[in-house]
Design a protein around this motif. Structure first.
Motif, PDB file in Angstrom:
ATOM      1  N   LEU A 118      -0.374   7.476  -2.346  1.00  0.00           N
ATOM      2  CA  LEU A 118       0.138   6.438  -1.453  1.00  0.00           C
ATOM      3  C   LEU A 118      -1.025   5.666  -0.842  1.00  0.00           C
ATOM      4  CD1 LEU A 118       2.916   8.518   0.351  1.00  0.00           C
ATOM      5  CD2 LEU A 118       3.281   6.664  -1.292  1.00  0.00           C
ATOM      6  N   ASN A 119      -0.850   4.371  -0.688  1.00  0.00           N
ATOM      7  CA  ASN A 119      -1.884   3.532  -0.081  1.00  0.00           C
ATOM      8  C   ASN A 119      -1.887   3.760   1.430  1.00  0.00           C
ATOM      9  OD1 ASN A 119      -3.424   1.338   0.983  1.00  0.00           O
ATOM     10  ND2 ASN A 119      -3.063   0.205  -0.907  1.00  0.00           N
ATOM     11  N   HIS A 122      -0.746   0.759   3.888  1.00  0.00           N
ATOM     12  CA  HIS A 122       0.547   0.089   3.720  1.00  0.00           C
ATOM     13  C   HIS A 122       1.676   1.025   4.158  1.00  0.00           C
ATOM     14  CE1 HIS A 122      -0.657  -3.610   1.644  1.00  0.00           C
ATOM     15  NE2 HIS A 122      -1.567  -2.879   1.034  1.00  0.00           N
ATOM     16  N   SER A 126       6.620  -1.091   2.484  1.00  0.00           N
ATOM     17  CA  SER A 126       5.833  -1.969   1.613  1.00  0.00           C
ATOM     18  C   SER A 126       5.654  -1.356   0.226  1.00  0.00           C
ATOM     19  CB  SER A 126       4.471  -2.239   2.248  1.00  0.00           C
ATOM     20  OG  SER A 126       3.626  -2.940   1.358  1.00  0.00           O
ATOM     21  N   GLN A 127       5.393  -0.063   0.193  1.00  0.00           N
ATOM     22  CA  GLN A 127       5.100   0.575  -1.094  1.00  0.00           C
ATOM     23  C   GLN A 127       6.363   0.779  -1.936  1.00  0.00           C
ATOM     24  OE1 GLN A 127       1.740   3.464  -0.982  1.00  0.00           O
ATOM     25  NE2 GLN A 127       1.887   3.243   1.237  1.00  0.00           N
ATOM     26  N   ASP A 130       7.375  -2.818  -3.164  1.00  0.00           N
ATOM     27  CA  ASP A 130       6.453  -3.386  -4.157  1.00  0.00           C
ATOM     28  C   ASP A 130       6.912  -3.067  -5.580  1.00  0.00           C
ATOM     29  OD1 ASP A 130       4.779  -4.718  -2.529  1.00  0.00           O
ATOM     30  OD2 ASP A 130       3.121  -3.287  -2.612  1.00  0.00           O
TER      31      ASP A 130
END
Length: 343
Positions: A118-119, A122, A126-127, A130
């Motif tokens: 996971l980023n 963000h 958002s993830q 996306d």
């Protein structure tokens, strides 16, 4: 079997490096995943499990190279509205553009470390959106948010966590977010590469129960990779045991538990305590897995095997069905005719 084949591998071979210095990590893998099935893939670290997952999904990092074999995806007939199933898709021949479209939509993967996947800068919203934005460009923002909320609910997370960042979630919640992301486009196949390794035993069971429930509801197929065979016994339909880059045994989960035929399978089974059933002695496996650059001759397991005899050090056993159990495959000279020149 659970259903028709959805993913087939034939002779899949992977090397790390090229030329004289190449190391063979996968050796002639033949494996079939059936529709709606949970296929467990077990083995010690370094046996080739993750390499297999990355080869199938075309995510091998250099210097990893697929040097032989083929991988085919078999789409369901319902996807194109015809009675006959579409032609199999050769995954190794897909262009980068085709591969980008194929991933997540037909096949997705849940990696071992959710925090690394996971980023960190963000939000969960958002993830998750996306993925939808990239593969469903026609969806409106409100529809993407509604789908993200639905996905979180599906894996047992409150929808108010959509605005959270990964560091604000527990390890189990982060892993469930990754499962939600993998299911966003309702793929036919989900590959899980040791998704519960970093979690405690209670959280492992919670996630596995949710996984079984989701599989029953949505009908996708699962390849579940782990070194803990006791986990696979509980919820897999079939189990394939890997050692030294090969499949050494493949059978139903119940058959592996009741009667492991390969000495390595038996060693794995007695290396982990069972959570249910009678007590049994933990014996473990002596020694260490071989280094891939210095594989022993013959059966790779023979230096650690208490049942090894003459042909084990000379010839590599080929996976085949024992005479009394045609549904099982085992690569061991204990269950196949010994070559005449090895007696």
């Amino acid at each position: 079997m659970t259903g028709s084949p959805v993913l087939t591998m034939r002779g899949l071979t992977v090397d790390y490096g090229t030329g004289a210095g190449a190391v063979r990590a996968l050796r002639d893998i033949d494996l079939t995943l059936h529709r709606g099935e949970v296929l467990g893939l077990a083995g010690e670290s370094g046996s080739g499990k993750s390499t297999l997952a990355y080869a199938v999904t075309r995510l091998l990092s250099p210097p990893g190279v697929i040097t032989g074999g083929d991988v085919h995806y078999h789409p369901p007939a319902a996807r194109n509205g015809t009675e006959a199933a579409p032609a199999p898709v050769d995954l190794l021949a897909l262009s980068p553009r085709e591969l980008r479209s194929f991933r997540w939509q037909e096949l997705s993967i849940v990696f071992q470390g959710a925090m690394n996947s996971l980023n960190p800068v963000h939000t969960v919203h958002s993830q998750l959106t996306d993925v939808l934005k990239a593969h469903r460009p026609g969806m409106k923002a409100a529809e993407r948010t509604a789908r993200a909320e639905e996905l979180l609910s599906l894996v047992g997370i409150s929808t108010d966590r959509l605005t959270a960042f990964p560091h604000q979630l527990s390890g189990g919640m982060r892993q469930r977010v990754m499962i939600a992301m993998a299911l966003a486009l309702e793929p036919e196949i989900v590959i899980m590469d040791e998704p519960t390794t970093a979690l405690d035993v209670v959280m492992q069971r919670q996630i596995l129960r949710q996984l079984v429930r989701l599989r029953e509801e949505l009908g996708f197929s699962v390849v579940f990779i782990t070194h803990d065979i006791s986990l696979l016994i509980e919820f897999s339909d079939r189990i394939a045991i890997m050692y030294g880059g090969r499949i050494v045994e493949e059978a139903g989960a119940a058959e592996i538990y009741r009667d492991p035929r390969h000495p390595y399978s038996d060693g794995l089974l007695h290396s982990f305590p069972a959570l249910h059933g009678p007590r049994r002695e933990l014996t473990g496996i002596p020694g260490s897995p071989p280094h891939l650059s210095a594989m022993p001759a013959g059966c790779a397991f023979h230096p650690r095997c208490g049942k090894a005899f003459a042909p084990c050090a000379e010839r590599v056993p080929v996976p085949a069905a024992p005479a009394d159990e045609p549904e099982r495959s085992v690569a061991c000279w204990l269950h196949h005719p010994v070559p005449a020149d090895s007696v």
